[in-house]
Design a protein around this motif. Structure first.
Motif, PDB file in Angstrom:
ATOM      1  N   ASP A 178       0.876  -1.162   0.000  1.00  0.00           N
ATOM      2  CA  ASP A 178       0.000   0.000   0.000  1.00  0.00           C
ATOM      3  C   ASP A 178       0.916   1.216   0.000  1.00  0.00           C
ATOM      4  O   ASP A 178       2.085   1.125   0.426  1.00  0.00           O
ATOM      5  CB  ASP A 178      -0.885  -0.042   1.259  1.00  0.00           C
ATOM      6  N   ASP A 224       0.021   5.166   0.676  1.00  0.00           N
ATOM      7  CA  ASP A 224      -0.147   6.191   1.719  1.00  0.00           C
ATOM      8  C   ASP A 224      -0.283   5.554   3.104  1.00  0.00           C
ATOM      9  O   ASP A 224      -1.157   4.727   3.319  1.00  0.00           O
ATOM     10  CB  ASP A 224      -1.384   7.049   1.393  1.00  0.00           C
ATOM     11  N   GLY A 225       0.594   5.974   3.981  1.00  0.00           N
ATOM     12  CA  GLY A 225       0.585   5.414   5.339  1.00  0.00           C
ATOM     13  C   GLY A 225       1.514   4.239   5.516  1.00  0.00           C
ATOM     14  O   GLY A 225       1.723   3.763   6.636  1.00  0.00           O
ATOM     15  N   ASP A 283      -1.927  -0.288   5.700  1.00  0.00           N
ATOM     16  CA  ASP A 283      -2.267   0.366   6.980  1.00  0.00           C
ATOM     17  C   ASP A 283      -3.782   0.388   7.195  1.00  0.00           C
ATOM     18  O   ASP A 283      -4.245   0.861   8.244  1.00  0.00           O
ATOM     19  CB  ASP A 283      -1.684   1.796   7.045  1.00  0.00           C
ATOM     20  N   SER A 284      -4.549  -0.058   6.205  1.00  0.00           N
ATOM     21  CA  SER A 284      -6.015  -0.048   6.338  1.00  0.00           C
ATOM     22  C   SER A 284      -6.581  -1.444   6.148  1.00  0.00           C
ATOM     23  O   SER A 284      -6.010  -2.255   5.391  1.00  0.00           O
ATOM     24  CB  SER A 284      -6.626   0.890   5.287  1.00  0.00           C
ATOM     25  N   ASP A 299      -6.931  -2.730   2.640  1.00  0.00           N
ATOM     26  CA  ASP A 299      -5.717  -3.260   2.009  1.00  0.00           C
ATOM     27  C   ASP A 299      -5.616  -4.763   2.267  1.00  0.00           C
ATOM     28  O   ASP A 299      -5.373  -5.564   1.366  1.00  0.00           O
ATOM     29  CB  ASP A 299      -4.472  -2.571   2.584  1.00  0.00           C
TER      30      ASP A 299
HETATM   31 MG   LIG Z   1      -2.866   3.424   3.096  1.00  0.00          MG
END
Ligand SMILES: [Mg+2]
Ligand SMILES: O=P(O)(O)OC[C@@H](O)[C@H]1O[C@@H](OP(=O)(O)O)[C@@H](O)[C@@H](O)[C@@H]1O
Ligand SMILES: [Zn+2]
Length: 186
Positions: free
Chosen positions: A12, A14-15, A132-133, A136
């Protein structure tokens, strides 16, 4: 160089690779990579893992930025990883919004299937999905990936919510995951 599913890491963005923001990452200036993530990507790449990225970018559908800006972020990412000694095999992104009915917006696995086709893999079972989610991890689970949650970005909140986190490896950040995976490989 051919990739085995076990040698494939789907990240992933972002993050995980760079800081995230609830206001979206709308410009090159707002795209701020975690230095430890760049170093981790280079280490994993040098150890023989094939690195790919699968990222939702609904900010395009929402009109916050365009694909030219997104590509500038990804060019910088590729250059930074290359300068650190690694390489990224493919970056897959979903430019659609939540109501567009596409099959590539995570948690749908369309981006991962795109990566599979690009790498000419018969399966993604046994590959690594780092996010991070929850969405994902759900995308990865749908195609048989090992699930890895990092506590950067939205990861701490995802861990606290706890829903759907069965059989998930959890690490503070991408660097700590890389340490664990490379140690396991010894
Ligand atoms: Mg993310
Ligand atoms: O983590 P990846 O998939 O690399 O990218 C996530 C971003 O596209 C954005 O995704 C949005 O979700 P919605 O698309 O609005 O549901 C929000 O979570 C933003 O904070 C976030 O920056
Ligand atoms: Zn899509």
């Amino acid at each position: 160089m051919s990739t085995s599913p076990e040698g494939l890491i789907i990240l992933d963005r972002d993050g995980v690779i760079n800081e995230d923001s609830d206001a979206y990452i709308k410009s090159l200036a707002e795209w701020i990579p975690y230095p430890s993530a760049i170093r981790a990507m280079a280490r994993l790449s040098q150890a023989g893992y094939t690195l790919t990225v699968a990222t939702n970018q609904s900010g395009i559908a929402r009109g916050y930025y365009d694909e030219t800006t997104l590509e500038a972020m990804h060019e910088r990412l590729r250059r930074m990883v290359k300068e650190a000694g690694g390489e990224i095999a493919h970056i897959a992104y979903c430019p659609h919004g939540p109501d567009d009915g596409c099959d590539c917006r995570k948690p749908y696995p369309g981006l991962l299937r795109q990566i599979q086709r690009k790498l000419n893999l018969a399966t993604l079972t046994g590959s690594w999905l780092v996010g991070d989610s929850l969405r994902d991890l759900q995308a990865g689970e749908a195609v048989g990936c090992h699930s890895v949650l990092v506590r950067t970005g939205k990861g701490k909140n995802t861990e606290t919510r706890g829903e759907g986190l069965k059989n998930v490896h959890i690490f503070d950040d991408l660097g700590t995951f890389a340490d664990w995976l490379l140690d396991k490989k010894k």
